[in-house]
Design an enzyme around this catalytic site. Structure first.
Site, mmCIF file in Angstrom:
data_model
loop_
_atom_site.group_PDB
_atom_site.id
_atom_site.type_symbol
_atom_site.label_atom_id
_atom_site.label_comp_id
_atom_site.label_asym_id
_atom_site.label_seq_id
_atom_site.Cartn_x
_atom_site.Cartn_y
_atom_site.Cartn_z
ATOM 1 N N LYS A 1 0.478 8.801 36.402
ATOM 2 C CA LYS A 1 1.747 8.447 35.764
ATOM 3 C C LYS A 1 1.597 7.411 34.649
ATOM 4 C CE LYS A 1 4.897 10.767 38.272
ATOM 5 N NZ LYS A 1 4.485 10.857 39.646
ATOM 6 N N SER B 1 -4.472 14.006 41.382
ATOM 7 C CA SER B 1 -3.485 13.269 40.582
ATOM 8 C C SER B 1 -3.194 11.859 41.086
ATOM 9 C CB SER B 1 -2.185 14.067 40.475
ATOM 10 O OG SER B 1 -1.662 14.377 41.753
ATOM 11 N N GLU C 1 13.602 6.303 35.537
ATOM 12 C CA GLU C 1 13.989 6.798 36.848
ATOM 13 C C GLU C 1 12.734 6.838 37.706
ATOM 14 O OE1 GLU C 1 12.953 8.705 34.480
ATOM 15 O OE2 GLU C 1 11.549 9.996 35.548
HETATM 16 C C1 PLP Z 1 4.665 12.061 40.477
HETATM 17 C C2 PLP Z 1 3.437 12.667 40.995
HETATM 18 C C3 PLP Z 1 3.196 14.063 40.949
HETATM 19 C C4 PLP Z 1 4.217 15.047 40.465
HETATM 20 O O1 PLP Z 1 4.617 14.931 39.139
HETATM 21 P P1 PLP Z 1 4.066 15.842 37.978
HETATM 22 O O2 PLP Z 1 4.892 15.430 36.811
HETATM 23 O O3 PLP Z 1 4.292 17.275 38.365
HETATM 24 O O4 PLP Z 1 2.633 15.539 37.795
HETATM 25 C C5 PLP Z 1 1.981 14.534 41.401
HETATM 26 N N1 PLP Z 1 1.033 13.711 41.898
HETATM 27 C C6 PLP Z 1 1.231 12.376 41.978
HETATM 28 C C7 PLP Z 1 0.154 11.537 42.555
HETATM 29 C C8 PLP Z 1 2.427 11.808 41.546
HETATM 30 O O5 PLP Z 1 2.611 10.480 41.641
#
Ligand code: PLP
Length: 403
Positions: free
Chosen positions: A95, A384, A117
């Site tokens: 993020k 992610s 948000e």
């Molecule tokens: C917020 C988040 C997501 C989902 O959001 P995307 O915009 O689809 O990437 C996925 N993985 C993590 C670790 C997140 O914090």
């Protein structure tokens, strides 16, 4: 290596094919068009890119490693599994790549206040972090229910100096928090930039957020060629709003031999309606500024969604994904809560990496196909985020199963 040519840039009205656009009240048109113009300028400005790159390296910790997962490779029966370690970014997820880019843009536009948000709180924490670093005033809108579920992240944001405003309308979650942030923006647009957290919403956000997240795919492509001497055969990522996935996919879009798989939240099941798999249960509609696949009832009312992972729990998907799905360039699948929690444990036990519950969805799909991947497959999964934020959630889920 064969190449395709897909036009992934939106037109002047913000359309990716027939998806996207600017479905907003008139009062937001001017600020959004100003933002699009400002972004267009910095995009081509080498001094902006140098400044961004310097913060990405020294503050965020980029480039993140590409990790060869040896045990997982053996368990899955393919040629290799690589993990792109976005969990090692400062604050624990991808993020911040986007929050940082937008905060720098806001500074160039002379805005001294940023708002955002947040659902699970990861985007709120990333935004509060960069706002503190740049000395900007920061207000985060968060659903009252999410504030209860993610008390740790609320504490982190407040410690970083941000104001966290509870939103008590409707389902008291992410969708309502976005609406509140948009209301604030309309009122305070002269001084304020709205840092939207995913590749969602009105033009120019889907394209801008994708560009800021594309650092993931750019690095991964370079690292694969250097470390493995080839491109991966399959890319995998979880899809909430769609920012980490599009960030990984985008730099590979024209590599025709690279398969791409996006994994949505199947929740408690598609048939009973408690999920967030937009491509399994949704149809084209409009939500919060964009035309895309949306979970809605026959009258067009937005459906309630469910996922064990708050970051995937949203009724719409980023518009570029709808185009990539129509073109057949990306395959979209879903896994359920149970499979995701199982993958959370499995990756921990195989590789010593506890993934975020969002990420665990992509891991789960990879595991589901164990033994079915080809011996030649080289898989690359976007890790992610890390799972520390989710341990309480997972514990509660297991407790519930026993009851
Ligand atoms: C917020 C988040 C997501 C989902 O959001 P995307 O915009 O689809 O990437 C996925 N993985 C993590 C670790 C997140 O914090």
């Amino acid at each position: 290596m064969s190449r395709t040519r897909i036009n992934t840039n939106p037109n002047r009205q913000g359309y990716f094919g027939s998806y996207g656009g600017m479905y907003v009240p008139e009062t937001l048109m001017t600020p959004l068009l100003d933002l699009a113009k400002a972004y267009d300028q910095v995009r081509k400005d080498p001094s902006f890119r140098n400044e961004l790159n310097s913060y990405l390296s020294d503050f965020v910790g980029r480039p993140t490693p590409l990790y060869f997962a040896e045990r997982m490779t053996r368990e899955l029966g393919c040629a290799a599994v690589y993990l792109k370690r976005e969990d090692l970014c400062h604050t624990g997820a991808h993020k911040i790549n986007n929050s940082l880019g937008q905060a720098l843009l806001a500074r160039r536009m002379g805005k001294k206040r940023v708002i955002a948000e947040t659902g699970a709180g990861q985007h709120g924490v990333a935004t509060a972090t960069v706002a503190a670093m740049f000395g900007m005033e920061c207000v985060i809108y968060m659903g009252a229910l999410d504030m209860e579920r993610q008390a740790l992240n609320v504490f982190r944001m407040r410690s970083l100096g941000a104001e966290v405003v509870p939103v008590t309308a409707g389902q008291k979650t992410l969708k309502e928090a976005i609406s509140e942030a948009m209301r604030d923006w309309v009122t305070n647009v002269r001084t304020t930039h709205y840092i939207l957290g995913s590749a969602l919403g009105s033009h120019p956000y889907p394209r801008m957020v994708r560009d800021f997240q594309s650092i993931i795919g750019k690095e991964a492509r370079r690292q694969m060629l250097k470390e493995a001497g080839r491109l991966p055969s399959v890319l995998l990522a979880c899809v909430g709003g769609g920012s980490n996935s599009i960030g990984l996919f985008h730099p590979f879009i024209n590599d025709a031999d690279v398969r791409m798989i996006g994994v949505e939240a199947g929740g408690l099941g598609i048939r009973n309606g408690q999920h967030a798999a937009r491509f399994a249960g949704g149809k084209v509609g409009i939500l919060q500024g964009t035309k895309t696949f949306v979970l809605q009832d026959a009258a067009g009312q937005i459906r309630l969604t469910h996922s064990v992972s708050a970051g995937l729990d949203y009724a719409a998907i980023g518009p570029e994904h709808s185009l990539l799905r129509d073109l057949g360039r990306v395959e979209y699948v879903h896994v359920n809560d149970r499979e995701a929690v199982h993958a959370f444990d499995t990756l921990g036990q195989w590789e010593g990496l506890l993934p975020a519950l969002e990420t665990a969805h992509a891991v789960a799909y990879m595991i589901k196909l164990a033994g079915k991947w080809s011996k030649d497959d080289v898989l690359l999964l976007n890790l992610s985020g890390r799972g520390d934020k989710d341990v309480q959630q997972v514990a509660a889920w297991k407790e519930q199963q026993r009851a």
